[in-house]
Design an enzyme around this catalytic site. Structure first.
Site, PDB file in Angstrom:
ATOM      1  N   GLY A 108       0.840  -1.188   0.000  1.00 57.43           N
ATOM      2  CA  GLY A 108       0.000   0.000   0.000  1.00 57.43           C
ATOM      3  C   GLY A 108       0.871   1.231   0.000  1.00 57.43           C
ATOM      4  O   GLY A 108       2.081   1.151  -0.221  1.00 57.43           O
ATOM      5  N   ASP A 133       0.259   3.766   5.593  1.00 55.25           N
ATOM      6  CA  ASP A 133      -1.067   3.148   5.630  1.00 55.25           C
ATOM      7  C   ASP A 133      -1.214   2.188   6.800  1.00 55.25           C
ATOM      8  O   ASP A 133      -2.319   1.723   7.078  1.00 55.25           O
ATOM      9  CB  ASP A 133      -1.343   2.397   4.314  1.00 55.25           C
ATOM     10  CG  ASP A 133      -1.796   3.329   3.202  1.00 55.25           C
ATOM     11  OD1 ASP A 133      -2.122   4.479   3.508  1.00 55.25           O
ATOM     12  OD2 ASP A 133      -1.814   2.902   2.037  1.00 55.25           O
ATOM     13  N   GLY A 134      -0.102   1.855   7.459  1.00 59.24           N
ATOM     14  CA  GLY A 134      -0.182   1.015   8.647  1.00 59.24           C
ATOM     15  C   GLY A 134       0.240  -0.424   8.454  1.00 59.24           C
ATOM     16  O   GLY A 134      -0.130  -1.303   9.236  1.00 59.24           O
ATOM     17  N   LYS A 135       1.070  -0.700   7.447  1.00 54.96           N
ATOM     18  CA  LYS A 135       1.474  -2.079   7.150  1.00 54.96           C
ATOM     19  C   LYS A 135       2.281  -2.688   8.296  1.00 54.96           C
ATOM     20  O   LYS A 135       2.002  -3.801   8.749  1.00 54.96           O
ATOM     21  CB  LYS A 135       2.279  -2.120   5.850  1.00 54.96           C
ATOM     22  CG  LYS A 135       1.489  -1.653   4.639  1.00 54.96           C
ATOM     23  CD  LYS A 135       2.335  -1.621   3.379  1.00 54.96           C
ATOM     24  CE  LYS A 135       3.453  -0.610   3.442  1.00 54.96           C
ATOM     25  NZ  LYS A 135       2.973   0.785   3.577  1.00 54.96           N
ATOM     26  N   THR A 160       6.427  -4.791   3.013  1.00 55.13           N
ATOM     27  CA  THR A 160       7.159  -4.125   1.937  1.00 55.13           C
ATOM     28  C   THR A 160       6.989  -2.624   1.995  1.00 55.13           C
ATOM     29  O   THR A 160       6.007  -2.111   2.528  1.00 55.13           O
ATOM     30  CB  THR A 160       6.677  -4.637   0.567  1.00 55.13           C
ATOM     31  OG1 THR A 160       5.286  -4.319   0.413  1.00 55.13           O
ATOM     32  CG2 THR A 160       6.861  -6.138   0.463  1.00 55.13           C
ATOM     33  N   LEU A 214      37.854  11.433 -25.903  1.00 58.67           N
ATOM     34  CA  LEU A 214      37.023  12.625 -26.000  1.00 58.67           C
ATOM     35  C   LEU A 214      37.051  13.220 -27.404  1.00 58.67           C
ATOM     36  O   LEU A 214      37.963  12.945 -28.200  1.00 58.67           O
ATOM     37  CB  LEU A 214      37.506  13.678 -25.001  1.00 58.67           C
ATOM     38  CG  LEU A 214      37.358  13.343 -23.511  1.00 58.67           C
ATOM     39  CD1 LEU A 214      38.122  14.373 -22.680  1.00 58.67           C
ATOM     40  CD2 LEU A 214      35.888  13.312 -23.119  1.00 58.67           C
ATOM     41  N   GLY A 261      38.037  15.685 -30.048  1.00 62.00           N
ATOM     42  CA  GLY A 261      39.246  16.500 -30.138  1.00 62.00           C
ATOM     43  C   GLY A 261      40.482  15.819 -29.589  1.00 62.00           C
ATOM     44  O   GLY A 261      41.567  16.418 -29.585  1.00 62.00           O
ATOM     45  N   SER A 297      32.501   6.763 -28.242  1.00 61.63           N
ATOM     46  CA  SER A 297      32.013   5.583 -27.496  1.00 61.63           C
ATOM     47  C   SER A 297      32.214   5.764 -25.988  1.00 61.63           C
ATOM     48  O   SER A 297      33.068   5.112 -25.399  1.00 61.63           O
ATOM     49  CB  SER A 297      32.679   4.308 -27.991  1.00 61.63           C
ATOM     50  OG  SER A 297      34.078   4.416 -28.115  1.00 61.63           O
TER      51      SER A 297
END
Length: 635
Positions: free
Chosen positions: A31, A35-37, A111, A468, A470, A541
Site C-alpha cells: 500500500g 497506511d499502517g502495514k 514491503t 574525447l 578532439g 564511445s
C-alpha cells in the site's frame, strides 16, 4: 512464548509434529506510505502470541521512547528494524516475519510503501500467495495503491485482502468503508483482480484483526486472521507439466551423478521419461534422492536430486521437463519489464538476464509502450524510468527454456543485471516467444572468416579508438590505416562522423541514441572481421558497457581497445570543430565531457597520451602492436 509439558499438554515431539504438518501461507502487505502495514504485522505477531517476554519488554520501552502512540504499544517497531526506518517512520527494506495460528503457518513480507522503494515491493510479492493491500481510510485510493495493485496482478497474485485501516479516526464510518471498497473493486476489475475481500480494520486498536470488533456492528465478513487461516491456495495439480531447473550437478564421487534442484511444476516418479532443455535430449529417471532416503514420488516445491539411466550432458541452468508437455525454447521474447534502476533504461545496452539458475546476455529493444498505473493507458516511450512498467522485446545471446509467467512463475520470471555494477536493474515477466526466434537460423557458409583472412595474409581484428572529442582519434586512426595500406594490408576505417551521415543519420546524441549508435557500428565491424579485414573504429564511445559489448561480439584476441588519452582541457583548447565552445554556450546539449559523461577505459590494450607523444609516433606504436600480436602475418 513457551511450550508446556504439564499433564494434558502436548509433548515437544507432538508440538513439533503438529507444526511440521501445518500448511504454509506466504502473504505480502503493501500500500502507500503510512497506511499502517508494519503496525498490522506487529499486531498479528502480538495477537498470535509469537513474542517472547523480553521482546514485549523491549517493545514497551521502545514505544515509550519513540512516543508516537502515546501510552499504547507501537507495533510497527516490531518490524521496522532499520534505524533509518524508525527515524523516518517508514519501511525501506523488505522485512520477513514468521508466525503461526492453530491452523496454519505464515511468512509475511512487509514491503515499502514509498514509490522510491517499489522495487523492494516487487521482491516481496514475487513469492506471495495472498496480498493484503492497506488503504488509509482518510486518504482513499492513492497512486501507490494502484501501482501496488497493478504489480500484484502482474506478479500473479489473485487472492486480495483490502484492509481499510484507521477507521477509528473516522468514527468507524460505514459510508467511508463502502465508498473505498466500491472504488477499489472498480479499479481491480480493470486489472483482472476479482477475488477480493474488503475488511474494515484498525491495526493500532486491533479492530477486526483476530476477533470481530464491536465498533463495526454493520460488518458481517471475516476478520483478517480467519480469512488468512481459511483461504484456499490453488497449488499445482498432479497433471501440471513437470519442470525441474537444475541448480547443481551433484558428483560426490565417480560412481554417483545426480542433478539437484527444486521442482517448480508437476510431479515425477522413477521410470518417467524426461526431456532436457534447451538441448532436447531425453533420459529416464532412475532414482529420486533425498537426505532422508529415496522417494517414489516428488512434487512441486520439493528439493530433490534426480539420477538418470542415460549418461547425457546436463549443466546448471538446464531444465528437465516432461516429454509429453515440454517447456518452450527461444531466444527472443515479448516481456513486461518493471524498471528498478535510478538510471533510465537504455535500449540496446547489453545486460545479464537471470532466469532460475540460468544467466545469459540480453538486450532490450525500445519499449512498445509503458503503462500509466492510474489510467492503465498504454503510452509511447523510448525508455523506462525508475518504477515504470513497460512492454519490450528482449533478445538473448542463446536459447533458454521457458513458460509464460502466467503459466509458471518460476519458468517465466526473470531479473536483469547490470554487467558493470552487478546491480539488479529490472524484473521481468515473459509473455511469449517471438516467432522469428524459431524461424531465423544461422546459414552455414563454406568461405568463412579464416579463408578470407588467409587470402589477405593477415589476421582480422578491430582497433577500437575511443576518447574525447578532439583527442585525436580520427587523426591517429587515419595514419594507422595509411601505414597498413602501405604494407599491403586490407583494412577499413569506420569514423564516427562519417557513419552518422548514412547508417546512423537517424540517431541523435542522447544516451539512448549513443548506445544504439555503438551497437550498430559493432555489428558492422563484426561483419567486416568476418570478411577478413582489419577494422579501425574511431568513435567517442563514451560508455564502458557498449565497448565491452563490442568486444564480446568478437573472438578472443580480435578486439584491441586504443584509448586516446587527452585531458579535457587540452581537447577543449584544440577544439578543431568548435564543438566545445557551442557546448559551453549551451547551444549543444548532451556533449561528452561537458554535460554527458565519458567513462575512461579501465584496461585498454593500448593507451596513447597525446600530450607526450606525436600522432605519427602513436601510429607507429599501434602498428608495432599489431605485428607483435600476429595480426600482420607476413610483416
Amino acid at each position: 512464548m513457551s511450550i508446556s509439558n504439564d499433564l494434558g499438554a502436548p509433548s515437544i515431539e507432538q508440538y513439533l509434529h503438529t507444526q511440521a504438518h501445518k500448511s504454509l501461507l506466504r502473504f505480502i502487505t503493501c500500500g502507500s506510505v503510512d497506511d499502517g502495514k508494519s503496525t498490522l504485522i506487529g499486531r498479528l505477531l502480538y495477537e498470535s502470541k509469537m513474542l517472547f517476554e523480553d521482546q514485549l519488554a523491549t517493545l514497551a520501552a521502545d514505544s515509550k521512547s519513540v512516543g508516537t502512540q502515546g501510552d499504547d504499544l507501537d507495533f510497527a517497531l516490531l518490524v521496522d528494524g532499520l534505524s533509518a526506518e524508525r527515524e523516518q517512520g517508514i519501511t525501506i527494506d523488505v522485512a520477513y516475519r514468521f508466525f503461526a495460528t492453530e491452523k496454519r503457518k505464515f511468512i509475511v513480507a512487509d514491503t515499502p510503501g514509498h514509490e522510491q522503494y517499489t522495487r523492494n515491493m516487487v521482491t516481496g510479492a514475487s513469492t506471495a500467495d495472498v496480498a493484503v493491500i492497506l488503504i488509509d481510510a482518510r486518504q482513499g485510493l492513492l497512486t501507490q495503491t494502484r501501482r501496488h495493485s497493478y504489480l500484484v496482478s502482474l506478479l500473479g497474485i489473485r487472492k486480495i485482502v483490502v484492509a481499510i485501516n484507521k477507521l477509528d479516526m473516522l468514527d468507524y464510518s460505514q459510508e467511508v468503508f463502502e465508498r473505498i471498497a466500491h472504488d477499489y473493486r472498480a479499479f481491480a476489475q480493470r486489472i483482472g483482480l476479482d477475488d477480493i475481500v474488503c475488511i474494515p480494520i484498525s491495526a493500532l486498536r486491533g479492530d477486526n484483526i483476530t476477533t470481530p470488533s464491536t465498533n463495526t456492528p454493520w460488518y458481517r465478513g471475516p476478520v483478517l486472521i480467519d480469512y488468512l487461516d481459511s483461504v484456499s491456495i490453488a497449488g499445482d495439480m498432479p497433471t501440471d507439466p513437470f519442470r525441474f531447473p537444475v541448480q547443481w550437478v551433484n558428483r560426490p564421487n565417480s560412481e554417483f551423478r545426480g542433478y539437484s534442484g527444486r521442482i517448480v511444476g508437476g510431479s515425477v516418479r522413477p521410470g518417467d521419461r524426461l526431456r532436457v532443455l534447451p538441448s532436447g535430449k531425453e533420459a529416464t529417471v532412475a532414482r529420486i534422492v533425498t537426505q532422508d532416503g529415496d522417494l517414489d514420488l516428488a512434487s512441486n516445491g520439493q528439493s530433490v536430486t534426480l539420477t538418470l539411466n542415460e549418461q547425457i550432458d546436463i549443466s546448471r541452468g538446464d531444465v528437465l521437463c516432461s516429454t509429453s508437455d515440454p517447456a518452450g525454447v527461444a531466444d527472443q521474447f515479448e516481456a513486461t519489464i518493471i524498471w528498478m534502476s535510478e538510471e533510465e533504461m537504455l535500449a540496446g545496452r547489453p545486460c545479464l538476464l537471470k532466469i532460475g539458475a540460468k544467466t545469459v546476455s540480453a538486450t532490450l529493444a525500445p519499449p512498445k509502450y509503458k503503462i500509466n498505473v492510474n489510467t492503465l493507458e498504454h503510452l509511447a516511450s523510448k525508455t523506462l524510468e525508475l518504477n515504470e512498467i513497460g512492454v519490450c522485446t528482449i533478445t538473448l545471446d542463446q536459447p533458454i527454456s521457458f513458460d509464460a509467467y502466467t503459466q509458471n512463475r518460476d519458468m517465466g520470471g526473470f531479473i536483469l543485471i547490470d554487467r558493470i555494477s552487478n546491480n539488479t536493474i529490472a524484473a521481468g515477466l515473459l509473455h511469449f516467444a517471438l516467432r522469428r526466434s524459431q524461424n531465423i537460423h544461422w546459414q552455414a557458409i563454406e568461405i568463412d572468416k579464416r579463408a578470407h583472412a588467409a587470402l589477405k595474409g593477415q589476421r582480422p581484428a578491430v582497433l577500437w579508438f575511443t576518447g574525447l572529442s578532439g583527442a585525436g582519434k580520427s587523426t591517429i586512426a587515419n595514419l594507422v590505416e595509411k601505414k597498413l595500406h602501405a604494407l599491403g594490408r586490407h583494412s577499413y576505417l569506420l569514423d564516427g562522423d562519417n557513419v552518422r551521415h548514412g547508417l546512423n543519420k537517424d540517431l541523435g546524441f542522447t544516451d539512448a541514441d549513443r548506445v544504439e549508435n555503438i551497437r550498430r557500428v559493432s555489428e558492422v565491424a563484426k561483419l567486416m572481421v568476418d570478411a577478413g579485414l582489419i577494422v579501425l573504429v574511431s568513435f567517442i564511445s563514451p560508455f564502458r558497457a557498449e565497448r565491452q559489448m563490442a568486444r564480446e561480439l568478437l573472438d578472443r584476441g580480435e578486439f584491441c581497445e586504443v584509448f586516446i588519452d587527452t585531458p579535457i582541457a587540452e581537447a577543449e583548447r584544440r577544439d578543431p570543430k568548435g564543438l566545445y565552445k557551442k557546448a559551453r554556450r549551451g547551444d549543444l546539449k548532451n556533449f561528452t565531457g561537458i554535460d554527458s559523461p565519458y567513462e575512461t577505459p579501465e584496461h585498454p590494450e593500448i593507451r596513447i597520451d597525446t600530450t607526450t607523444i606525436s600522432s605519427e609516433d602513436a601510429a607507429e606504436r599501434i602498428v608495432a602492436h599489431l605485428v607483435a600480436n600476429g595480426v600482420l602475418l607476413q610483416a
